[in-house]
Design a protein around this motif. Structure first.
Motif, short mmCIF file in Angstrom:
data_model
loop_
_atom_site.label_atom_id
_atom_site.label_comp_id
_atom_site.label_asym_id
_atom_site.label_seq_id
_atom_site.Cartn_x
_atom_site.Cartn_y
_atom_site.Cartn_z
N SER A 80 0.84 -1.20 0.00
CA SER A 80 0.00 0.00 0.00
C SER A 80 0.88 1.24 0.00
O SER A 80 1.70 1.43 0.90
N PRO A 81 0.72 2.11 -0.99
CA PRO A 81 1.60 3.27 -1.10
C PRO A 81 1.17 4.46 -0.24
O PRO A 81 1.82 5.49 -0.25
N THR A 82 0.09 4.29 0.51
CA THR A 82 -0.53 5.45 1.15
C THR A 82 0.31 6.10 2.23
O THR A 82 0.38 7.32 2.33
N ARG A 83 0.93 5.25 3.06
CA ARG A 83 1.57 5.77 4.28
C ARG A 83 3.08 5.57 4.25
O ARG A 83 3.54 4.46 3.98
N ILE A 102 -1.57 2.31 12.12
CA ILE A 102 -1.79 0.90 11.79
C ILE A 102 -0.54 0.07 12.04
O ILE A 102 -0.62 -1.15 12.23
N THR A 119 -1.97 9.45 13.40
CA THR A 119 -3.17 8.96 12.76
C THR A 119 -3.01 9.15 11.25
O THR A 119 -2.82 10.27 10.79
N SER A 120 -3.06 8.06 10.52
CA SER A 120 -2.75 8.10 9.08
C SER A 120 -3.78 7.26 8.35
O SER A 120 -4.24 6.25 8.88
N PRO A 121 -4.19 7.59 7.14
CA PRO A 121 -3.69 8.68 6.30
C PRO A 121 -4.12 10.07 6.78
O PRO A 121 -5.21 10.25 7.30
N PRO A 123 -2.89 13.23 4.65
CA PRO A 123 -1.98 13.77 3.62
C PRO A 123 -1.52 15.19 3.91
O PRO A 123 -0.46 15.59 3.46
N PRO A 158 6.68 10.87 -0.26
CA PRO A 158 6.49 11.83 -1.35
C PRO A 158 7.60 12.88 -1.37
O PRO A 158 8.03 13.35 -0.30
N PRO B 151 0.84 13.22 -2.11
CA PRO B 151 0.41 12.06 -1.32
C PRO B 151 0.34 10.77 -2.14
O PRO B 151 -0.17 10.75 -3.26
N GLU B 152 0.82 9.70 -1.56
CA GLU B 152 0.78 8.34 -2.12
C GLU B 152 1.72 8.15 -3.31
O GLU B 152 1.68 7.12 -3.96
N VAL B 342 -6.72 1.67 11.69
CA VAL B 342 -6.41 1.70 10.25
C VAL B 342 -6.31 3.14 9.75
O VAL B 342 -5.58 3.45 8.82
N GLY B 343 -7.06 4.04 10.39
CA GLY B 343 -6.93 5.47 10.07
C GLY B 343 -7.85 5.94 8.97
O GLY B 343 -7.93 7.13 8.70
N ARG B 344 -8.50 5.02 8.28
CA ARG B 344 -9.48 5.38 7.26
C ARG B 344 -10.46 4.23 7.17
O ARG B 344 -10.17 3.12 7.64
N THR B 354 -3.95 -0.40 -2.71
CA THR B 354 -4.70 0.77 -2.25
C THR B 354 -4.34 1.94 -3.14
O THR B 354 -3.19 2.08 -3.55
N SER B 358 -8.98 8.31 0.10
CA SER B 358 -9.12 7.65 1.40
C SER B 358 -10.44 8.10 2.01
O SER B 358 -10.74 9.29 2.00
N THR B 360 -11.73 9.31 4.76
CA THR B 360 -11.43 9.94 6.05
C THR B 360 -12.31 11.18 6.16
O THR B 360 -12.94 11.59 5.18
N THR B 362 -11.48 14.14 6.26
CA THR B 362 -10.97 15.33 5.56
C THR B 362 -10.79 15.12 4.06
O THR B 362 -10.41 16.03 3.35
#
Lengths: 415, 415
Positions: A80-83, A102, A119-121, A123, A158, B151-152, B342-344, B354, B358, B360, B362
């Motif tokens: 997963s590239p999110t975090r 997570i 707390t993630s995501p 951005p 990033p 992001p990501e 998990v945050g989302r 993923t 997300s 979330t 925001t």
């Protein structure tokens, strides 16, 4: 062509003479998963010596292999590239992990005791301010921070966040730390070698079954599927890399997934696998002639086998990657071929499918005991019709110890 | 708890009323591999419109998913970190690939007709000067180049080489192009949706088998191995992500590989898979109670099921990721829980496990038809004892169409 002096399961006198110890032939007992804490303490101590020599106050780690190297955290979640995930390895003291929420529970199960999470995501501030605060707390107002920036490295966060981090850390300077992580990771511990050897044994056993799996008329994709299933059945955790080709008399595309074309008499089939046990790869291939091998294919194969022998003969502490390249290249050229398009004739191996060094004419990395390397000579019989051959070994004080069970001396035929 | 209004295989009237179309129930016919050239032409045309709007003269692509998005080049060779791959997508004209020699044959099989390659590995100039020359030739002396920096995203080339490239390209400026690639990739074509749907069908079928695979006393790792083999047997190409947990009454670590602990009565078992067909992922999980479920686990599960319904009820073009989050969060909080770590509560899905957006509080990404999304509510029954539930759907004009076969309304028990 020279006679094969490399044994499969037994230590021949001439093999010992050549310094090529036999591949492990012990029963398939999986090595214990994970590592004792002392392994990570040793890695940290080595890293800190190298950091001190390089004048670095800390390493900033963002990538899967390096994070795992220092913490032991093993997870497919890096898919997963999110975090981003961060590890700060100071020149003095213990590492601190700065990870998304997570990641807290699994990192808390490792030997790392200083773990900060956000707390993630998120951005708008994806761990960056927490990381900056942590770095200031641990390193003070000024520090020289090492980040791998050189060959075979990437930054797994990033770019804009990296720029923001540097902006928040006035007084800090960032320097290339490729040599530090490369020096550490190129030399494997016995526990690491055991895992790679185990993966090689599983793959060796499955390659032995291929004459019964790969028959003319079968689509390549189904053969590969069967091989993958067999690898898992025999204890592989994953098969992240299983590529190959089958084409009349030889092939040129060595990195694509299998297609639906049925295997055909006259094809040379090549299957190359990066199979994983407990986070450690093997990486070697095998070739098969579907039906009787034609002279050109048989000669190409025998040349690659001889080139591998030439490299095994000179693989000693103190030799270089370039020496291995030149030994193999000489055999290939002397037999009237050009090297293939792979661009190197082998490489390092471990937590990644390929690692430093590269056996090329310009890579003068000095070989030391504990390095796990592939020998991967390739050649073109004619344009678009090539062959590649690969073995894995660990370098010992007295020479190479094969980890892959040596391929047959002559191109095996599947009838 | 509300009644389940989501059908498994048939279109119920109330499900249609809710806009939740049934999951595909067609026989398992694999979609054709690859894409017609028109797919890539469409992607390029959309990209070029967005680039023009953003004032960019070209995109510089270095990452697997984006390279594949524009070219169709699919390979596990990205496992090897040694060589960068570049694609230049100009605002006018066709893309140019600048790839290592080993990549020439497979890229030549794609629709890309301008391919430049260098002998690689060559760390002293790893494609950088060839890329710079190519960019000058195609873009002239000055250009605004888009690189994903937000992001990501990551840059898949060494940082030092990126700096060198910018140094060679005086007159060029580099800008964040995250929004361009994100806008493109978030909305899937029918051909992409078909691949994801197929992967979801395979995984749905295998999840249905788990009550026969997962029995008390079996080590978790062996259950996962059996699941992986079953996924491959049923036509999955790969299983890059198969994680989960089993713990009494619930779990908190949702991203680790399985261990050797035997499954035990009272455990809640969760298995989450990112399985792949032709380069496209599913991403959903299933929960099972080993033996009779306790009240807390059953209530947690039912809450997650209801939260998923709440999101499906409002998933319409024009709603946002934040709306989905708030709909799920409300159910979780109203039932007396906190959301998990998990945050989302879900995310995009496609070529990666993923993707943006997300769910979330925001993320106000506006949902449009063609988006493939997960709904992934999670909660903690108590500290360290949580649960997560996940479904996959594609958004249509009239609402969500499930791609995963809906989980049972009540926590299934394995006896």
């Amino acid at each position: 062509m020279r006679k094969n002096t490399i044994p499969d399961h037994v230590a021949w006198t001439d093999a010992l003479h050549a310094g090529t110890l036999p591949a492990p032939s012990s029963p398939l007992i999986p090595p214990k998963r994970g590592f004792p804490v002392s392994e990570f303490q040793d890695r940290l101590a080595r890293a800190q010596r190298l950091m001190t020599e390089a004048g670095l106050d800390a390493l900033l780690i963002t990538t899967e292999a390096e994070f795992r190297y220092f913490t032991g955290f093993l997870s497919q979640f890096w898919q997963s590239p999110t975090r981003p995930w961060f590890l700060l390895v100071p020149a003095v003291g213990r590492p601190t992990a700065v990870v998304p929420g997570i990641g807290y529970p699994p990192v808390a199960e490792t030997w790392i005791d200083d773990i900060r999470s956000w707390t993630s995501p998120q951005p708008e501030d994806e761990g960056v301010s927490l990381l900056a605060e942590t770095m200031r707390e641990i390193l003070g107002g000024r520090a020289r921070v090492g980040v791998p920036m050189g060959p075979e490295t990437t930054l797994r966060m990033p770019l804009a966040d990296y720029d923001r981090l540097r902006g928040l850390l006035q007084g800090f300077s960032f320097h290339d730390a490729t040599d530090v992580v490369k020096s550490l990771r190129m030399v494997k511990s016995e526990a690491e070698i055991e895992k790679i050897a185990h993966t090689c044994r599983i793959a060796s056993d499955v390659f032995d079954l291929i004459p019964g799996i790969a028959t003319a008329g079968q689509p390549l994709i189904e053969i590969f599927r069967a091989v993958k299933i067999e690898l898992l059945k025999r204890g592989a955790d994953d098969v992240p890399y299983l590529v190959g080709a089958a084409a009349p008399g030889g092939y040129d595309n060595v990195i694509s997934p299998p297609g639906n074309r049925p295997l055909t008499a006259g094809d040379v089939l090549m299957i190359d696998t990066g199979t994983v046990y407990d986070g450690y790869f093997c990486d070697f291939d095998r070739n098969y002639s579907i039906g009787t091998a034609d002279r050109a294919a048989a000669h190409g194969y025998a040349t690659l086998f001889e080139a591998t022998n030439a490299a095994l003969d000179i693989a000693r502490p103190g030799a270089t990657s370039g020496d291995l390249f030149r030994a193999m290249q000489k055999v290939i050229v002397d037999n009237g071929y050009a090297c293939g398009n792979v661009g190197r004739l082998g490489h390092g191996l471990g937590m990644q499918l390929t690692e430093w060094p590269s056996h090329t004419n310009t890579d003068e990395t000095i070989l030391v005991p504990g390095m796990v390397l592939t020998l991967e000579p390739s050649l073109d019989m004619k344009p678009g019709q090539g062959m590649v051959h690969e073995e894995n070994f660990v370098l010992r004080e007295n020479g190479p110890q094969l980890l892959s069970r040596r391929a047959p001396e002559q191109l095996p035929e599947v009838h």
